[in-house]
Design an enzyme around this catalytic site. Structure first.
Site, PDB file in Angstrom:
ATOM      1  CG  ASP A  14     -15.943 -26.740   4.592  1.00 20.58           C
ATOM      2  OD1 ASP A  14     -14.861 -27.357   4.540  1.00 20.58           O
ATOM      3  OD2 ASP A  14     -16.029 -25.578   5.041  1.00 20.58           O
ATOM      4  CD  GLU A  16     -15.203 -22.924   7.591  1.00 21.51           C
ATOM      5  OE1 GLU A  16     -14.130 -22.662   8.168  1.00 21.51           O
ATOM      6  OE2 GLU A  16     -15.262 -23.343   6.424  1.00 21.51           O
ATOM      7  CE1 TYR A 122      -9.397 -29.364  11.381  1.00 17.20           C
ATOM      8  CE2 TYR A 122     -11.508 -29.016  10.302  1.00 17.20           C
ATOM      9  CZ  TYR A 122     -10.588 -28.680  11.274  1.00 17.20           C
ATOM     10  OH  TYR A 122     -10.863 -27.660  12.143  1.00 17.20           O
ATOM     11  CG  HIS A 186     -11.298 -19.869   5.302  1.00 15.48           C
ATOM     12  ND1 HIS A 186     -10.797 -21.147   5.328  1.00 15.48           N
ATOM     13  CD2 HIS A 186     -10.348 -19.083   4.725  1.00 15.48           C
ATOM     14  CE1 HIS A 186      -9.578 -21.135   4.803  1.00 15.48           C
ATOM     15  NE2 HIS A 186      -9.292 -19.908   4.424  1.00 15.48           N
ATOM     16  CG  ASP A 191     -14.527 -23.243   2.455  1.00 12.89           C
ATOM     17  OD1 ASP A 191     -14.157 -22.342   1.675  1.00 12.89           O
ATOM     18  OD2 ASP A 191     -14.077 -23.355   3.615  1.00 12.89           O
TER      19      ASP A 191
HETATM   20  N1  DCM Z   1      -8.371 -23.734  10.544  1.00 12.99           N
HETATM   21  C1  DCM Z   1      -7.512 -23.135  11.438  1.00 12.99           C
HETATM   22  N2  DCM Z   1      -6.360 -22.546  10.974  1.00 12.99           N
HETATM   23  C2  DCM Z   1      -6.080 -22.552   9.672  1.00 12.99           C
HETATM   24  C3  DCM Z   1      -6.952 -23.159   8.756  1.00 12.99           C
HETATM   25  C4  DCM Z   1      -8.094 -23.736   9.234  1.00 12.99           C
HETATM   26  O1  DCM Z   1      -7.771 -23.118  12.640  1.00 12.99           O
HETATM   27  N3  DCM Z   1      -4.947 -21.975   9.250  1.00 12.99           N
HETATM   28  C5  DCM Z   1      -9.587 -24.363  11.080  1.00 12.99           C
HETATM   29  C6  DCM Z   1     -10.704 -23.332  11.258  1.00 12.99           C
HETATM   30  C7  DCM Z   1     -11.602 -23.596  10.072  1.00 12.99           C
HETATM   31  C8  DCM Z   1     -11.418 -25.073   9.845  1.00 12.99           C
HETATM   32  O2  DCM Z   1     -10.053 -25.325  10.150  1.00 12.99           O
HETATM   33  O3  DCM Z   1     -12.951 -23.281  10.377  1.00 12.99           O
HETATM   34  C9  DCM Z   1     -11.772 -25.562   8.474  1.00 12.99           C
HETATM   35  O4  DCM Z   1     -10.937 -24.943   7.513  1.00 12.99           O
HETATM   36  P1  DCM Z   1     -11.513 -24.445   6.130  1.00 12.99           P
HETATM   37  O5  DCM Z   1     -12.142 -23.090   6.338  1.00 12.99           O
HETATM   38  O6  DCM Z   1     -10.326 -24.371   5.224  1.00 12.99           O
HETATM   39  O7  DCM Z   1     -12.552 -25.405   5.682  1.00 12.99           O
HETATM   40 MG    MG Z   2     -14.305 -24.463   5.182  1.00 16.39          MG
END
Ligand code: DCM
Ligand code: MG
Length: 241
Positions: A14, A16, A122, A186, A191
């Site tokens: 994963d 971020e 992604y 997140h 995750d």
């Molecule tokens: N992300 C975002 N806005 C969202 C969901 C996700 O900008 N509404 C971006 C920031 C997160 C990344 O996608 O670090 C990965 O998502 P996740 O935390 O679900 O793995």
């Molecule tokens: Mg994540």
């Protein structure tokens, strides 16, 4: 792509980041959990108890200075910020990350399948962009599995109506399987743990689907090509940070 027996190690993964694809995001945190197929086959879950990951897991987590501002929403949901990453002196995505990641993957028994939820649009393309930025890559025949369409496909096979309405966000799948909130959503490590636990709930089916649905790393298109002015380290010799 391969026969069901072929993938020996599944590497749950994963990222971020600073934002969504149209923001041309940069990676701020990466996490990988490598699990041998035998531990996925032999970790039955008691759905009334708190789910447990296998005992034997190799783990790798990096916090990275993305060198790009977080969007407000990305900062809020991840709990990461440019200020905190700088204050903690986290380096940018550099060749040191690549070398450690390569070493981590090299010590796993192959063939390897990277697994990410929503990975095709992604996580995989963005990791490829970041690697491309530093002139690096992963072995092109590394498998890549996106669990989101696979969970949808498995539900469709069982119940078409249900599959049309159900959310396939990682947290929602976890709540459906285990009736609890996932922990540390997140954060990359939180995750990845959630992904591993939902995978365990359907491991035989998912490993079978991996053999059919996995793509090759070499066929993953980068999320975006860094613009020349965005290239942070143009023509960087391999041995420099
Ligand atoms: N992300 C975002 N806005 C969202 C969901 C996700 O900008 N509404 C971006 C920031 C997160 C990344 O996608 O670090 C990965 O998502 P996740 O935390 O679900 O793995
Ligand atoms: Mg994540």
């Amino acid at each position: 792509m391969a026969s069901p027996q072929d993938f020996q190690t599944f590497v749950f993964f994963d990222v971020e980041t600073t934002g969504l694809p149209y923001d041309k995001p940069c990676v701020a945190e990466l996490c990988f959990f490598a699990v041998n197929r035998c531990s996925l086959q032999n970790s039955p879950q008691d759905f009334l108890q708190t789910p447990q990951p296998p005992r034997i897991v190799d783990k790798l987590t990096f916090c990275i200075d993305p060198q790009k501002p977080f969007t407000a929403i990305a900062e809020e949901i991840t709990g990461l910020s440019n200020h905190d990453l700088e204050e903690n002196c986290k380096p940018k995505f550099n060749t040191a990350v690549v070398e450690v990641l390569r070493g981590f993957l090299d010590r796993q028994t192959g063939p390897i399948c990277l697994v990410a939820h929503n990975g095709f649009p992604y996580d995989f393309p963005l990791l490829r962009t970041e690697l491309q930025r530093v002139g690096a890559d992963l072995p092109p025949d590394t498998g890549c599995l996106d669990t989101l369409p696979v969970f949808r496909k498995l539900d469709k096979a069982a119940d078409v109506d249900k599959a049309a309405k159900v959310s396939y966000k990682l947290g929602e799948i976890y709540r459906r399987f285990y009736g609890q909130e996932p922990t540390r959503a997140h954060s990359a490590e939180g995750d990845v743990l959630t992904l591993l636990l939902v995978f365990l709930a359907k491991a035989p089916e998912l490993m079978e689907q991996a053999a059919k649905e996995a793509r090759k790393w070499g066929d993953i298109q980068p999320m975006y090509v860094p613009e020349p002015e965005e290239r942070k380290w143009p023509n960087l010799p391999k041995d420099l940070p």
